[in-house]
Write a protein that holds these residues in place. Structure first.
Motif, PDB file in Angstrom:
ATOM      1  N   ASN A 148       0.900  -1.084   0.144  1.00 57.94           N
ATOM      2  CA  ASN A 148      -0.046  -0.144  -0.061  1.00 57.94           C
ATOM      3  C   ASN A 148       0.870   1.379   0.074  1.00 57.94           C
ATOM      4  OD1 ASN A 148       0.791   0.360   2.693  1.00 57.94           O
ATOM      5  ND2 ASN A 148      -1.161  -0.269   3.367  1.00 57.94           N
ATOM      6  N   SER A 149       0.220   2.194  -0.062  1.00 54.89           N
ATOM      7  CA  SER A 149       0.936   3.698  -0.158  1.00 54.89           C
ATOM      8  C   SER A 149       1.693   3.944   1.021  1.00 54.89           C
ATOM      9  CB  SER A 149      -0.006   4.832  -0.372  1.00 54.89           C
ATOM     10  OG  SER A 149      -0.948   4.604  -1.654  1.00 54.89           O
ATOM     11  N   SER A 150       1.467   3.651   2.186  1.00 56.96           N
ATOM     12  CA  SER A 150       2.175   3.833   3.442  1.00 56.96           C
ATOM     13  C   SER A 150       3.346   2.984   3.362  1.00 56.96           C
ATOM     14  CB  SER A 150       1.516   3.276   4.497  1.00 56.96           C
ATOM     15  OG  SER A 150       0.135   4.242   4.801  1.00 56.96           O
ATOM     16  N   MET A 151       3.374   1.855   2.692  1.00 56.97           N
ATOM     17  CA  MET A 151       4.609   1.005   2.987  1.00 56.97           C
ATOM     18  C   MET A 151       5.565   1.635   1.650  1.00 56.97           C
ATOM     19  SD  MET A 151       3.193  -2.910   2.493  1.00 56.97           S
ATOM     20  CE  MET A 151       2.092  -3.557   3.557  1.00 56.97           C
ATOM     21  N   ASP A 152       4.969   2.032   0.645  1.00 54.59           N
ATOM     22  CA  ASP A 152       5.928   2.699  -0.165  1.00 54.59           C
ATOM     23  C   ASP A 152       6.547   4.006   0.404  1.00 54.59           C
ATOM     24  OD1 ASP A 152       5.373   1.355  -2.831  1.00 54.59           O
ATOM     25  OD2 ASP A 152       3.846   2.773  -3.343  1.00 54.59           O
ATOM     26  N   MET A 153       5.826   4.813   0.991  1.00 57.55           N
ATOM     27  CA  MET A 153       6.447   6.133   1.526  1.00 57.55           C
ATOM     28  C   MET A 153       7.032   6.086   2.777  1.00 57.55           C
ATOM     29  SD  MET A 153       6.137   7.857  -0.655  1.00 57.55           S
ATOM     30  CE  MET A 153       5.308   8.678  -1.967  1.00 57.55           C
ATOM     31  N   GLN A 154       6.848   4.841   3.752  1.00 57.27           N
ATOM     32  CA  GLN A 154       7.484   4.768   4.661  1.00 57.27           C
ATOM     33  C   GLN A 154       9.100   4.301   4.528  1.00 57.27           C
ATOM     34  OE1 GLN A 154       6.148   3.409   8.630  1.00 57.27           O
ATOM     35  NE2 GLN A 154       4.213   4.062   8.538  1.00 57.27           N
ATOM     36  N   ALA A 155       8.779   3.379   3.587  1.00 55.45           N
ATOM     37  CA  ALA A 155      10.201   2.951   2.875  1.00 55.45           C
ATOM     38  C   ALA A 155      10.706   4.030   2.044  1.00 55.45           C
ATOM     39  CB  ALA A 155       9.980   1.722   2.153  1.00 55.45           C
ATOM     40  N   GLN A 156      10.221   4.957   1.516  1.00 50.14           N
ATOM     41  CA  GLN A 156      10.863   5.967   0.710  1.00 50.14           C
ATOM     42  C   GLN A 156      11.352   6.900   1.811  1.00 50.14           C
ATOM     43  OE1 GLN A 156      10.976   6.092  -2.460  1.00 50.14           O
ATOM     44  NE2 GLN A 156      12.005   7.991  -2.571  1.00 50.14           N
ATOM     45  N   ALA A 157      10.699   6.995   3.023  1.00 48.26           N
ATOM     46  CA  ALA A 157      11.070   8.161   4.144  1.00 48.26           C
ATOM     47  C   ALA A 157      12.375   7.592   4.918  1.00 48.26           C
ATOM     48  CB  ALA A 157      10.052   8.227   5.020  1.00 48.26           C
ATOM     49  N   LEU A 158      12.395   6.255   5.109  1.00 51.71           N
ATOM     50  CA  LEU A 158      13.605   5.720   5.569  1.00 51.71           C
ATOM     51  C   LEU A 158      14.773   5.825   4.633  1.00 51.71           C
ATOM     52  CD1 LEU A 158      12.042   2.328   6.962  1.00 51.71           C
ATOM     53  CD2 LEU A 158      13.089   4.292   8.495  1.00 51.71           C
ATOM     54  N   ALA A 159      14.620   5.818   3.460  1.00 54.68           N
ATOM     55  CA  ALA A 159      15.739   5.659   2.496  1.00 54.68           C
ATOM     56  C   ALA A 159      16.050   6.964   2.406  1.00 54.68           C
ATOM     57  CB  ALA A 159      15.135   5.287   1.034  1.00 54.68           C
ATOM     58  N   LEU A 160      15.501   8.209   2.645  1.00 53.26           N
ATOM     59  CA  LEU A 160      15.993   9.664   2.516  1.00 53.26           C
ATOM     60  C   LEU A 160      16.533  10.029   3.980  1.00 53.26           C
ATOM     61  CD1 LEU A 160      13.063  11.535   0.884  1.00 53.26           C
ATOM     62  CD2 LEU A 160      15.341  11.031  -0.197  1.00 53.26           C
ATOM     63  N   ALA A 161      16.658   9.070   4.926  1.00 54.95           N
ATOM     64  CA  ALA A 161      17.045   9.430   6.315  1.00 54.95           C
ATOM     65  C   ALA A 161      16.849  10.724   6.825  1.00 54.95           C
ATOM     66  CB  ALA A 161      18.621   9.107   6.032  1.00 54.95           C
ATOM     67  N   PRO A 162      15.453  11.033   6.928  1.00 58.14           N
ATOM     68  CA  PRO A 162      15.159  12.239   7.109  1.00 58.14           C
ATOM     69  C   PRO A 162      15.336  12.909   8.530  1.00 58.14           C
ATOM     70  CG  PRO A 162      13.162  10.869   7.556  1.00 58.14           C
ATOM     71  CD  PRO A 162      14.273   9.947   6.965  1.00 58.14           C
ATOM     72  N   ILE A 182       1.017  10.448  -0.821  1.00 53.89           N
ATOM     73  CA  ILE A 182       1.622  11.936  -0.238  1.00 53.89           C
ATOM     74  C   ILE A 182       1.208  11.985   1.308  1.00 53.89           C
ATOM     75  CG2 ILE A 182       1.854  14.275  -0.326  1.00 53.89           C
ATOM     76  CD1 ILE A 182       3.320  12.603  -2.508  1.00 53.89           C
ATOM     77  N   ALA A 183      -0.230  11.595   1.596  1.00 54.30           N
ATOM     78  CA  ALA A 183      -0.759  11.633   2.880  1.00 54.30           C
ATOM     79  C   ALA A 183       0.427  10.556   3.757  1.00 54.30           C
ATOM     80  CB  ALA A 183      -2.037  11.293   2.705  1.00 54.30           C
ATOM     81  N   ALA A 184       0.529   9.324   3.190  1.00 49.69           N
ATOM     82  CA  ALA A 184       1.217   8.472   3.844  1.00 49.69           C
ATOM     83  C   ALA A 184       2.739   9.034   4.007  1.00 49.69           C
ATOM     84  CB  ALA A 184       1.280   7.152   3.279  1.00 49.69           C
ATOM     85  N   PHE A 185       3.256   9.688   3.055  1.00 41.93           N
ATOM     86  CA  PHE A 185       4.646  10.175   3.173  1.00 41.93           C
ATOM     87  C   PHE A 185       4.887  11.257   4.294  1.00 41.93           C
ATOM     88  CE2 PHE A 185       7.968  13.283   1.801  1.00 41.93           C
ATOM     89  CZ  PHE A 185       9.038  12.260   1.905  1.00 41.93           C
ATOM     90  N   LYS A 186       3.923  12.162   4.424  1.00 39.41           N
ATOM     91  CA  LYS A 186       3.722  13.216   5.393  1.00 39.41           C
ATOM     92  C   LYS A 186       3.758  12.393   6.781  1.00 39.41           C
ATOM     93  CE  LYS A 186       0.937  16.597   4.557  1.00 39.41           C
ATOM     94  NZ  LYS A 186      -0.309  17.149   4.029  1.00 39.41           N
TER      95      LYS A 186
END
Length: 398
Positions: A148-162, A182-186
């Motif tokens: 789901n989008s949350s998996m996409d974006m939580q993984a994306q956030a972890l990859a960016l090391a925010p 985008i909601a999941a990324f935020k």
């Protein structure tokens, strides 16, 4: 006595014939995918190939479960919500399928949820992604093998090391997939200190990203810290290429995006060193299921399996596992068997979360490498991001 014996023998013979015929009745599964009229058609075809290979693998090549052949009935949604609803109703009603698998577009698939509830039949969602498909508007008949989008974006956030030095502008398509993503990324960035400076949403099918890119440049260019444009677009239009052509490096801006299917990965050669998160790349998972899939796909199709090939196979493996373990082949028994069920897939173990029926699974942090001898950019594995590392919100709560 002889007459009785003959009659008894005839009766037993007739019973044996009836029993054999009954045992050979097919179990009907509908594949409900758009296979005409849209750029997402390639996703559907990959999912179909993966599903058929998954049935083959799970049944040892017999395509049978408990003595019953599996009959796949194909339904074309044409990527139109009204057509999708009609063909799913037709599959449940006229075709009398036990369950259905689909569909491709998140927007189209959302309209299928009430049809599954109306007919009280299982719908396994693959490959549509949006969080909302297992959200409050979903129901107990819906299971989801796709990420789901949350998996996409939580993984994306972890990859960016925010952290507090990260500033992000986002670009997404203006429909369920993009908005949910985008909601999941935020949500994934909450508490990290990172800042979303602007959100841009474009209509599906957009090919001119100039205005949106200028707005993102203006929102980012004066920030002190790491500046990133995050692209979350599933369709065509080549937003990454269009943005790179406008030279974001002039403002110290990086590009980041999730991984994509093999036909799109050649465009990633323009961004060597880019990091992001990906759902599947055939060289990443190391397990027997993926080894079989890669080898078999290479032999039969002269190329490696792709994103949605793996997803289609995961859905088929879930279907066979459910059929093997359910006490009866009816909806309630299947739901009981599937809630909390774990099974092996090309990505490793997946588990249907009992609360909302989302399949929990790994994602992969990648870094792009360019090899002139390979047609596409290679997403080298940085590390596997396990399901346990991602705090995926529970969608449906009833």
């Amino acid at each position: 006595m002889k007459l009785f014996t003959r009659r008894l023998g005839a009766a037993l013979f007739g019973l044996a014939i009836a029993t054999t015929a009954q045992a050979e009745d097919p179990v009907k599964i509908a594949l409900v995918h758009g296979i005409s009229g849209h750029s997402f058609e390639v996703f559907s075809k990959q999912a179909q190939t993966g599903f058929e290979l998954g049935i083959e693998y799970a049944t040892g090549g017999t395509n049978m479960v408990k003595g019953h052949p599996i009959e796949i009935i194909h339904k074309d949604t044409q990527f139109k919500p009204d057509v999708a609803r009609a063909v799913l109703a037709e599959a449940y009603g006229d075709d009398e399928v036990l369950l259905a698998v689909g569909a491709t577009s998140s927007g189209v698939t959302k309209g299928l949820l009430p049809i599954a509830e109306e007919y009280e039949r299982i719908l396994i969602i693959e490959p549509a992604v949006a969080d909302s498909l297992t959200g409050p508007d979903s129901n107990r008949y819906v299971f989801k093998t796709s990420r789901n989008s949350s998996m996409d974006m939580q993984a994306q956030a972890l990859a960016l090391a925010p952290d507090e030095n990260l500033f992000v502008a986002t670009l997404a398509e203006d429909y369920a997939f993009g908005r949910d993503g985008i909601a999941a990324f935020k949500t994934a960035l909450d508490g990290s200190g990172a800042t979303i400076v602007t959100e841009e949403y474009t209509p599906q099918g957009t090919t001119d990203f100039t205005a949106a890119t200028e707005r993102m440049f203006n929102a980012l260019k004066d920030k002190e810290g790491r500046k990133v444009i995050l692209i979350y677009v599933a369709g065509g239009g080549d937003p990454m290429g269009k943005i790179l052509a406008m030279q974001p490096e002039r403002h110290g801006i990086e590009i980041s995006t999730g991984g994509h299917i093999l036909p799109v990965l050649p465009t990633y050669k323009r961004a060597p060193g880019m990091e992001g998160a990906i759902y599947y790349y055939y060289e990443m998972p190391k397990n027997p299921v993926n080894e079989w899939l890669v080898t078999t796909h290479q032999e039969r199709f002269d190329g490696p399996p792709d994103f949605f090939t793996a997803g289609g196979m995961a859905a088929a493996l879930a279907v066979v596992k459910a059929l093997e373990t359910a006490e009866e082949w009816e909806t309630e028994a299947l739901i009981t068997a599937m809630e909390g069920m774990s099974w092996e897939t090309p990505k490793g173990t997946m588990t249907f979360r009992p609360e909302d029926h989302q399949a929990l699974q790994s994602m992969y942090h990648f870094k792009i490498r360019v090899d002139d001898d390979v047609a596409w950019a290679i997403p080298d594995l940085v590390r596997e991001i396990t399901a346990e590392e991602m705090n995926i919100p529970i969608g449906r709560n009833n």
